[in-house]
Design a protein around this motif. Structure first.
Motif, short mmCIF file in Angstrom:
data_model
loop_
_atom_site.label_atom_id
_atom_site.label_comp_id
_atom_site.label_asym_id
_atom_site.label_seq_id
_atom_site.Cartn_x
_atom_site.Cartn_y
_atom_site.Cartn_z
N PRO A 257 0.88 -1.18 0.23
CA PRO A 257 -0.06 0.07 0.09
C PRO A 257 0.71 1.33 0.06
O PRO A 257 0.55 2.24 -0.63
N GLU A 258 1.95 1.26 0.60
CA GLU A 258 2.87 2.38 0.66
C GLU A 258 3.37 2.82 -0.57
O GLU A 258 3.35 4.04 -1.01
N LEU A 259 3.91 1.72 -1.47
CA LEU A 259 4.00 1.99 -3.20
C LEU A 259 2.92 2.47 -3.98
O LEU A 259 3.09 3.38 -4.49
N GLN A 260 1.79 1.87 -3.47
CA GLN A 260 0.65 2.54 -4.00
C GLN A 260 0.41 4.08 -4.10
O GLN A 260 0.17 4.77 -5.11
N ALA A 261 0.34 4.35 -2.73
CA ALA A 261 0.30 5.71 -2.29
C ALA A 261 1.39 6.50 -3.12
O ALA A 261 1.08 7.73 -3.48
N GLU A 262 2.55 6.05 -3.08
CA GLU A 262 3.56 6.71 -3.77
C GLU A 262 3.33 7.15 -5.16
O GLU A 262 3.70 8.43 -5.58
N LEU A 263 2.83 6.03 -5.80
CA LEU A 263 2.62 6.23 -7.44
C LEU A 263 1.28 6.94 -7.51
O LEU A 263 1.16 7.63 -8.68
N ARG A 264 0.50 6.97 -6.66
CA ARG A 264 -0.58 7.98 -6.71
C ARG A 264 -0.27 9.25 -6.74
O ARG A 264 -0.79 10.04 -7.37
N ARG A 265 0.69 9.67 -5.86
CA ARG A 265 1.32 11.02 -5.67
C ARG A 265 2.05 11.40 -6.77
O ARG A 265 2.05 12.63 -7.19
N ASP A 266 2.98 10.51 -7.39
CA ASP A 266 3.72 10.74 -8.27
C ASP A 266 3.79 9.71 -9.46
O ASP A 266 4.37 8.79 -9.62
N ILE A 267 2.71 10.00 -10.30
CA ILE A 267 2.73 9.00 -11.20
C ILE A 267 3.56 8.71 -12.44
O ILE A 267 3.62 7.91 -13.06
N GLY A 268 4.49 9.79 -12.60
CA GLY A 268 5.54 9.79 -13.45
C GLY A 268 6.53 8.64 -12.79
O GLY A 268 7.34 8.27 -13.90
N ARG A 269 6.36 8.24 -11.73
CA ARG A 269 7.32 6.94 -11.56
C ARG A 269 6.65 5.53 -11.96
O ARG A 269 7.40 4.68 -11.40
N LEU A 270 5.51 5.57 -12.47
CA LEU A 270 4.94 4.26 -12.70
C LEU A 270 5.59 3.52 -13.74
O LEU A 270 5.68 2.17 -13.41
N LEU A 271 6.01 4.14 -14.81
CA LEU A 271 6.61 3.20 -15.75
C LEU A 271 8.12 2.36 -15.40
O LEU A 271 7.91 1.37 -15.54
N PRO A 272 8.90 3.33 -14.47
CA PRO A 272 10.01 2.49 -14.14
C PRO A 272 9.54 1.61 -12.92
O PRO A 272 10.27 0.37 -12.99
N ALA A 273 8.38 2.00 -12.41
CA ALA A 273 8.03 0.86 -11.58
C ALA A 273 7.47 -0.43 -12.05
O ALA A 273 7.82 -1.46 -11.53
N ILE A 274 6.98 -0.23 -13.16
CA ILE A 274 6.16 -1.37 -13.69
C ILE A 274 7.38 -2.27 -14.32
O ILE A 274 7.56 -3.31 -14.22
N ASP A 275 8.72 -1.81 -15.09
CA ASP A 275 9.51 -2.41 -15.37
C ASP A 275 10.17 -3.21 -14.56
O ASP A 275 10.82 -4.18 -14.65
N GLU A 276 10.52 -2.51 -13.10
CA GLU A 276 11.13 -3.34 -11.99
C GLU A 276 10.18 -4.39 -11.45
O GLU A 276 10.80 -5.52 -10.89
N ILE A 277 9.01 -4.14 -11.40
CA ILE A 277 8.18 -5.28 -10.96
C ILE A 277 8.36 -6.59 -12.00
O ILE A 277 8.41 -7.48 -11.42
N LEU A 278 8.22 -6.11 -13.22
CA LEU A 278 8.19 -7.22 -14.20
C LEU A 278 9.87 -7.64 -14.38
O LEU A 278 10.02 -8.92 -14.94
N ARG A 279 10.76 -7.12 -14.02
CA ARG A 279 12.01 -7.82 -13.85
C ARG A 279 12.04 -8.75 -12.53
O ARG A 279 12.45 -9.77 -12.77
N LEU A 280 11.36 -8.45 -11.51
CA LEU A 280 11.28 -9.44 -10.39
C LEU A 280 10.30 -10.54 -10.52
O LEU A 280 10.69 -11.90 -10.29
#
Length: 396
Positions: A257-280
């Motif tokens: 939930p803390e990452l959800q909240a961070e991305l809702r505040r700063d949606i510009g970080r969503l794309l690198p977050a997606i790439d990193e999630i899919l790396r894992l």
């Protein structure tokens, strides 16, 4: 030494040691593919099996195979595959032609349609209740955007979703008769679209499928077999992989939930977050190659003509390539991430896929307040699929 995934390998290779190092379809492996692949990477990074031939688990070895297309050929299938199953020089003109369909201009022009589809699907989710995110959101999104991209009718949405499931089941079972029948079924859908457009002539819709009918390679028109192969490759990859990605990212965010909240505040970080999630958590487990000549890799000797499987799901979790490899971090060097491959066969639709995933997650985050897991609810997909077969989440 026995392990949950197989045995520690004999560096003399199968001719001087055990016939097989591991069983990719064993219950232990399928119960937790990522743990099994992590184990193999550490104990037997180049492993032999009857099902996959030689499997490469380390980032270094996978990257070597990707960059050396002269030794590690993409012509690994018995069936024609344009251009995925080709090597240079045959591959080059087809690849050049295909790249014209994935330019930045095309991707940008398609984004509003993707967003409208995503917005409609988010609006249809039942808030405050358990939602089956795969069947009610991820699968419909993947099918609808792919049909929209190619100009195919809504009447194909249902048949294509059923086709993907049947294809995955037959591939896992290595049921060659079923796989052949399923391939013909899909070819029938495509040929139907091609025949309709040829019959319509100048009145045919101005879409990608029509455009392919008018394409030439080396001055010769594409025949139906080549177009069917191209569209099969695009659609199989798109439907299964995009749906898997949506489920993987939604599950990851639901648990954080803390990452959800961070991305809702700063949606510009969503794309690198997606790439990193899919790396894992790789949406695509593996890809095939065949050795064109004898080669040694990771201390194992591979003969010409032997099958090789690149285990993306392991390479992108390799501690030698990524610091704190099992940790989610947004400060990584994106060039090391093999999510979309590397070399001359790097995914031509990477920019399109990134846009589609960014848009659907932007809409999901923007139009909901919270995504929460349902304890014990998710069912993992099994090889050759990845992600989740089902994933109930609570959306509010």
């Amino acid at each position: 030494m026995k392990s949950t995934a197989g045995t520690e390998c004999d560096t003399n290779g199968p001719s001087g040691g055990p016939a097989f190092d591991w069983d990719p379809r064993s219950e232990a492996v399928l119960n937790d593919q990522f743990q099994a692949y992590d184990h193999m990477r550490k104990t037997c990074p180049v492993a032999h099996s009857d099902y996959l031939g030689w499997s490469l688990f380390r980032h270094e070895d996978v990257l070597k195979a990707l960059m050396d297309h002269e030794t590690f050929s993409n012509a690994a299938s018995r069936h024609p595959s344009v251009p995925n199953g080709m090597d240079p020089p045959q591959h080059t003109p087809y690849r050049r032609m295909i790249e014209t369909y994935f330019t930045a201009e095309r991707v940008d022009a398609f984004e509003p349609e993707c967003r409208a589809i995503a917005r409609e699907l988010v609006a249809g989710l039942q808030k405050g209740h358990s939602t089956e995110i795969i069947s009610e959101f991820a699968d419909p999104y993947a099918v609808r955007i792919q049909c929209a991209f190619l100009g195919w009718p809504a009447s194909l949405h249902g048949p294509l979703r059923q086709w993907v499931r049947k294809n995955q089941e037959a591939t896992l079972a290595r049921n060659t008769e079923a796989m052949a029948a399923i391939a013909l079924e899909f070819d029938g859908y495509i040929r139907g679209q091609l025949n309709e457009r040829e019959h319509a002539g100048s009145a045919a819709p101005d879409d990608i499928t029509t455009s392919l009918l008018r394409q030439t390679v080396d001055g010769k028109p594409l025949d139906h077999d080549a177009i069917v192969s191209i569209l099969r490759n695009w659609t199989v990859g798109e439907l299964g992989t995009i749906a898997a990605c949506v489920g993987i990212v939604a599950d990851f965010l639901a648990d954080r939930p803390e990452l959800q909240a961070e991305l809702r505040r700063d949606i510009g970080r969503l794309l690198p977050a997606i790439d990193e999630i899919l790396r894992l958590h790789a949406p695509l487990i593996s890809n095939r190659r065949v050795a064109t000549k004898p080669v040694e890799i990771g201390g194992r000797r591979i003969a010409a003509g032997e099958r090789i499987t690149l285990i993306w799901a392991s390479a992108n979790r390799d501690e030698a390539a990524f610091d704190d490899a099992r940790e989610f971090r947004l400060d990584r060097d994106p060039s090391q991430n093999l999510l979309y491959g590397a070399g001359i066969h790097v995914c031509p639709g990477a920019a399109l896929a990134r846009m589609e995933l960014r848009v659907v997650m932007e809409e999901l985050l923007a139009r909901t307040d919270h995504i929460a897991p349902i304890p014990g609810g998710g069912v993992r997909a099994i090889y050759p699929a990845s992600g989740f077969a089902s994933l109930p989440l609570r959306i509010s």
